[in-house]
Write a protein that holds these residues in place. Sequence first.
Motif, PDB file in Angstrom:
ATOM      1  N   ASP A  82      56.270  43.895  23.623  1.00 33.84           N
ATOM      2  CA  ASP A  82      56.709  45.072  23.527  1.00 33.84           C
ATOM      3  C   ASP A  82      58.111  45.138  24.109  1.00 33.84           C
ATOM      4  OD1 ASP A  82      54.622  46.349  22.664  1.00 33.84           O
ATOM      5  OD2 ASP A  82      53.695  46.907  24.835  1.00 33.84           O
ATOM      6  N   ARG A  83      58.581  44.383  25.029  1.00 38.41           N
ATOM      7  CA  ARG A  83      59.883  44.117  25.702  1.00 38.41           C
ATOM      8  C   ARG A  83      60.809  43.391  24.528  1.00 38.41           C
ATOM      9  NH1 ARG A  83      57.052  42.350  30.225  1.00 38.41           N
ATOM     10  NH2 ARG A  83      57.513  40.118  29.681  1.00 38.41           N
ATOM     11  N   LYS A  84      60.443  42.835  23.716  1.00 42.32           N
ATOM     12  CA  LYS A  84      61.143  41.896  22.642  1.00 42.32           C
ATOM     13  C   LYS A  84      61.682  43.017  21.618  1.00 42.32           C
ATOM     14  CE  LYS A  84      59.499  37.376  22.932  1.00 42.32           C
ATOM     15  NZ  LYS A  84      59.211  36.313  22.229  1.00 42.32           N
ATOM     16  N   ASN A  85      60.692  43.878  21.511  1.00 39.93           N
ATOM     17  CA  ASN A  85      60.944  45.005  20.419  1.00 39.93           C
ATOM     18  C   ASN A  85      61.698  46.269  21.084  1.00 39.93           C
ATOM     19  OD1 ASN A  85      59.632  43.730  18.410  1.00 39.93           O
ATOM     20  ND2 ASN A  85      57.755  44.527  18.894  1.00 39.93           N
ATOM     21  N   ASP A  99      49.328  40.375  29.159  1.00 40.21           N
ATOM     22  CA  ASP A  99      50.542  39.915  29.519  1.00 40.21           C
ATOM     23  C   ASP A  99      51.252  39.668  28.052  1.00 40.21           C
ATOM     24  OD1 ASP A  99      50.024  40.137  32.172  1.00 40.21           O
ATOM     25  OD2 ASP A  99      49.083  37.902  32.180  1.00 40.21           O
ATOM     26  N   ARG A 100      50.601  39.031  27.131  1.00 41.79           N
ATOM     27  CA  ARG A 100      51.496  38.847  25.940  1.00 41.79           C
ATOM     28  C   ARG A 100      51.724  40.135  25.233  1.00 41.79           C
ATOM     29  NH1 ARG A 100      47.880  35.051  22.152  1.00 41.79           N
ATOM     30  NH2 ARG A 100      48.421  33.649  23.870  1.00 41.79           N
ATOM     31  N   LEU A 101      50.897  41.285  25.208  1.00 45.66           N
ATOM     32  CA  LEU A 101      51.426  42.400  24.648  1.00 45.66           C
ATOM     33  C   LEU A 101      52.565  43.233  25.372  1.00 45.66           C
ATOM     34  CD1 LEU A 101      50.575  44.760  22.547  1.00 45.66           C
ATOM     35  CD2 LEU A 101      49.153  45.733  24.165  1.00 45.66           C
ATOM     36  N   SER A 102      52.559  42.819  26.667  1.00 45.02           N
ATOM     37  CA  SER A 102      53.843  43.429  27.227  1.00 45.02           C
ATOM     38  C   SER A 102      54.937  42.606  26.729  1.00 45.02           C
ATOM     39  CB  SER A 102      53.399  43.327  28.776  1.00 45.02           C
ATOM     40  OG  SER A 102      52.582  44.008  29.121  1.00 45.02           O
ATOM     41  N   ALA A 103      54.854  41.523  26.792  1.00 46.74           N
ATOM     42  CA  ALA A 103      56.069  40.617  26.393  1.00 46.74           C
ATOM     43  C   ALA A 103      56.614  40.956  24.877  1.00 46.74           C
ATOM     44  CB  ALA A 103      55.909  38.922  26.409  1.00 46.74           C
TER      45      ALA A 103
END
Length: 241
Positions: free
Chosen positions: A238-241, A232-236
């Motif tokens: 990725d969305r910011k970048n 979940d943290r990795l997905s978050a």
Amino acid sequence: MSKIYFLLLLAGLLSAAPAAAQLYDVRPGDVNYNKKPRSALKVQVDGKATDVREYFQDWMKSSYNVKFKTGGVLGMGKSDVLMARQTPASTISGKLVDLYATIIAPSDSVAEVAIFGGFDDNTFFDPSSTKAEYDALRAVAQNFAGAARLKAYRDMIAEAEKKLKATEKEKDRLEKEQAALKANTAANLARIEELKKKNAENLLQSRTDSASQLKNNKLLDESRLRLQRRRDRLSALDRKN
């Protein structure tokens, strides 16, 4: 108890003796031969009629050198009569004589032998007109009775010994079988104890494994939760970048 007594008892000889008191007693009688009654000496002996008939012929041949052959039939029946026609029999007479014998079966285990004779077809021995020859024939019958008694006793003892050996053999077989069963039972009991011990060890191991399984399940749940959080943290990110 002596061995001979035991063997005779096993053969049934001793228990049968009182009922067979008349056996081996030579007595006068008549035989219907050629449709006329003939004076005869009769004696009942132990044994089957066929066996006694064979023994009588062998005994007469070995004891008196008289060879019997199967002749005609009795006047009132169909039983073969043994005969020795014009044969020398010095114990009975200095002349040639005709000797006859019949063997019948009053029962399955008793045979009756009747011996009679004469000088020819017209002169048969009887206690009045040919007393010497008749008495000599009685002696033959008595000698046969004695020989037949001894043979019967020997046969009974032989049969008793045979039964005794068979009984001893069966006793040995049963003892060996019992020993084998006892050994097999002991082995089975030992195996049962071994299995009980193994079952107890299995139960203990099962309890240990159950505790370990609960701990493992907890660690597995924690690992899955940790992994999901990191995803979940990795997905978050990725969305910011």
